[in-house]
Design an enzyme around this catalytic site. Structure first.
Site, PDB file in Angstrom:
ATOM      1  CB  SER A  29     -18.890  -8.546  17.143  1.00  0.00           C
ATOM      2  OG  SER A  29     -19.137  -9.121  15.882  1.00  0.00           O
ATOM      3  CG  HIS A  37     -20.615 -14.467  17.778  1.00  0.00           C
ATOM      4  ND1 HIS A  37     -20.456 -14.509  16.423  1.00  0.00           N
ATOM      5  CD2 HIS A  37     -21.079 -13.218  18.051  1.00  0.00           C
ATOM      6  CE1 HIS A  37     -20.802 -13.353  15.896  1.00  0.00           C
ATOM      7  NE2 HIS A  37     -21.173 -12.548  16.856  1.00  0.00           N
ATOM      8  CD  GLU A  70     -18.344 -15.172  12.289  1.00  0.00           C
ATOM      9  OE1 GLU A  70     -18.388 -15.517  11.084  1.00  0.00           O
ATOM     10  OE2 GLU A  70     -18.993 -14.229  12.753  1.00  0.00           O
ATOM     11  CD  GLU A  73     -22.548 -16.012  13.632  1.00  0.00           C
ATOM     12  OE1 GLU A  73     -21.691 -16.573  12.909  1.00  0.00           O
ATOM     13  OE2 GLU A  73     -22.774 -14.791  13.596  1.00  0.00           O
ATOM     14  CG  ASP A 129     -15.564 -12.324  11.279  1.00  0.00           C
ATOM     15  OD1 ASP A 129     -14.655 -11.467  11.413  1.00  0.00           O
ATOM     16  OD2 ASP A 129     -16.777 -12.070  11.425  1.00  0.00           O
ATOM     17  CD  GLU A 139     -16.620 -11.264   8.250  1.00  0.00           C
ATOM     18  OE1 GLU A 139     -16.902 -12.336   7.661  1.00  0.00           O
ATOM     19  OE2 GLU A 139     -17.389 -10.710   9.050  1.00  0.00           O
ATOM     20  CG  ASP A 169     -18.706  -7.448   9.538  1.00  0.00           C
ATOM     21  OD1 ASP A 169     -19.599  -6.625   9.325  1.00  0.00           O
ATOM     22  OD2 ASP A 169     -18.796  -8.295  10.454  1.00  0.00           O
ATOM     23  CE  LYS A 207     -22.491  -8.956   9.627  1.00  0.00           C
ATOM     24  NZ  LYS A 207     -21.572  -8.559  10.712  1.00  0.00           N
ATOM     25  CG  HIS A 239     -25.713 -15.008   9.687  1.00  0.00           C
ATOM     26  ND1 HIS A 239     -25.713 -16.104  10.505  1.00  0.00           N
ATOM     27  CD2 HIS A 239     -24.403 -14.631   9.580  1.00  0.00           C
ATOM     28  CE1 HIS A 239     -24.485 -16.389  10.888  1.00  0.00           C
ATOM     29  NE2 HIS A 239     -23.676 -15.518  10.343  1.00  0.00           N
ATOM     30  CE  LYS A 243     -20.101 -13.786   8.667  1.00  0.00           C
ATOM     31  NZ  LYS A 243     -18.975 -13.341   9.509  1.00  0.00           N
TER      32      LYS A 243
HETATM   33  P1  PGA Z   1     -22.509  -9.911  14.530  1.00  0.00           P
HETATM   34  O1  PGA Z   1     -21.383 -10.903  14.017  1.00  0.00           O
HETATM   35  O2  PGA Z   1     -23.762 -10.211  13.824  1.00  0.00           O
HETATM   36  O3  PGA Z   1     -22.524 -10.206  16.002  1.00  0.00           O
HETATM   37  O4  PGA Z   1     -21.997  -8.524  14.234  1.00  0.00           O
HETATM   38  C1  PGA Z   1     -21.276 -11.327  12.696  1.00  0.00           C
HETATM   39  C2  PGA Z   1     -19.966 -10.912  12.092  1.00  0.00           C
HETATM   40  O5  PGA Z   1     -19.101 -10.282  12.753  1.00  0.00           O
HETATM   41  O6  PGA Z   1     -19.750 -11.191  10.915  1.00  0.00           O
HETATM   42 ZN    ZN Z   2     -17.676 -10.139  10.943  1.00  0.00          ZN
END
Ligand code: PGA
Ligand code: ZN
Length: 420
Positions: free
Chosen positions: A39, A152, A161, A202, A239, A280, A307, A332, A360, A383
């Site tokens: 995503s 996911h 999440e 995840e 999230d 998030e 994010d 990230k 991650h 996270k």
């Molecule tokens: P992604 O998801 O690694 O698939 O982008 C993680 C997130 O949205 O925090």
């Molecule tokens: Zn996110």
């Protein structure tokens, strides 16, 4: 002198990704592995895929491997591995595009991380010490994603999440134990209700539920069953990954179409019912007005984490601070493509009085560099998925080891970050 090596490997979804090695003059060689999101934010640096349908359904990374061995090798060959900024500047210059689309952010990040790993190893230091020369060190609060939805998992949850935040403990290992116990109790709870205990990308469970709210209820129940106090010892984080829920301020959640104000009102309702401390991507990356409203409504009670909104970009974080869009940033490294730019994003958070969470990606490897980065930066939060599945557990296990190594020099950030 830096000599690079690179290889196409698999990530946790079975998709190809890159491993990159840097070898130094003294013979030291270290590998780094690059993660991959599902995503993704639209402003992320470009992940280069071959697009050849005959290999890995188009997802191969042979071009990125070739870029490491060719132009990126030439760019860093003569540089000192301890000068990360110079190395990263040379990588950016070799690419020359704002989104790293010529050589690929996956190729560039692999080199950036491998050089750091080799430099630290050559000095005989673990990465967290190499980056931060002296204590006190902060062990991060883990945000553990134990129910997966959205992109996911193939279940019916809209939000991506649902996380446990075990903050009310004196040490990292005690906090992780609580989360691992709650995860097992959650599994039993799901079984009792004839709900699926299969997991998503995840490592969190991915059952079909009556609503997203039911996920929050299940988590509170699992915390209590495990013998912990919701809100005092273990809180919740969400999230929403709302960029995936709609566009231009219009969202679809729990079967209902709604605009930003209704979604903010739903979050406010949840803030009265559940022990949530962090949200998030509560709204989409194209909805800054919505974010401002959310921040006015909940910013003094919740962590509001960008994010997709900030994609680890210093410039976007500074914009967010000027516009009062949020109060926390998800960090990230592969969203931006080099360690130097990752450090710049962390610095922008610090300077603006914002929080940062090392993260991650949903597609991961056994690499643990983000655990070291979380400790070295003192960000105080990480996270990295459920307390299950090797690629997730690798990071938590790395933190257990760092905690042991640090002994008295390490302090768990929980009570400081989420005082109750
Ligand atoms: P992604 O998801 O690694 O698939 O982008 C993680 C997130 O949205 O925090
Ligand atoms: Zn996110």
């Amino acid at each position: 002198m830096i000599r690079l090596d690179a290889l196409e490997i698999l990530d946790s979804r079975g998709q190809p990704t890159l491993a990159v090695a840097a070898q130094l003059e003294d013979g030291t060689k270290a590998w780094a592995r690059v993660p991959s999101g599902a995503s993704t934010g639209s402003k992320e640096a470009l992940e280069l895929r071959d697009g050849d349908p005959k290999r890995f359904l188009g997802k191969g990374v042979e071009k990125a491997v070739a870029h490491v061995l060719g132009p990126l090798q030439d760019a860093v060959a003569h540089l000192s591995p301890e000068r990360q900024e110079e190395v990263d500047r040379a990588l950016l210059a070799a690419d020359g595009t704002p989104s790293k689309s010529k050589l690929g952010a996956n190729a560039i990040l692999g080199v950036s991380m491998a050089v750091a790993a080799a430099a630290a190893k050559s000095r005989g230091l673990p990465l967290y010490r190499y980056w931060k020369q002296e204590g006190p060190y902060r062990l991060p609060v883990p945000l553990l994603n134990v129910i997966n939805g959205g992109r996911h998992a193939d279940n019916n949850l809209d939000l991506q999440e649902f996380m446990l935040v075990p903050h009310g403990f004196p040490t990292f290992h005690r906090a992780l134990r609580a989360a691992a116990e709650i995860y097992q109790h959650l599994k039993h709870l799901l079984r009792e209700r004839n709900l699926s205990t299969g997991v998503g990308d995840e490592g969190g469970f991915a059952p079909d539920l009556r609503s997203d709210e039911e996920a929050l209820e299940l988590l509170v129940e699992a915390i209590e069953r495990a013998g912990y106090r919701p809100g005092e010892e273990v809180s919740l984080a969400i999230d929403a990954a709302a960029s995936e829920l709609g566009q231009k301020g219009r969202y679809r959640v729990q079967g209902e179409a709604m605009e930003a104000p209704s979604l903010v009102a739903l979050y406010e309702k949840w803030s009265r019912l559940y022990p949530v401390v962090s949200l998030e991507d509560g709204l989409g990356e194209d909805d800054p007005q919505g974010w401002q409203a959310l921040n006015r409504a909940l910013g003094n009670r919740w962590q509001l984490v960008g994010d997709d909104l900030f994609v680890t970009s210093r410039e976007l974080i500074l914009w967010g601070q000027r516009e009062k869009l949020a109060n926390t940033v998800l960090i990230k490294p592969n969203q931006v493509g080099t360690l130097t730019e990752t450090f710049a994003a962390l610095e922008a958070c610090r300077n603006g009085g914002w929080r940062a969470i090392l993260s991650h990606r949903s597609g991961e490897t056994e690499d643990t560099i983000i655990a070291d980065l979380a400790v070295a930066s003192g960000a105080g939060q990480i996270k990295t998925g459920a307390p299950a599945r090797g690629e997730r557990v690798a990071k938590y296990n790395r933190l257990l080891l760092i905690e042991k190594e640090l002994g008295e020099d390490g302090m768990y950030a929980g009570p400081e970050f989420f005082p109750r």
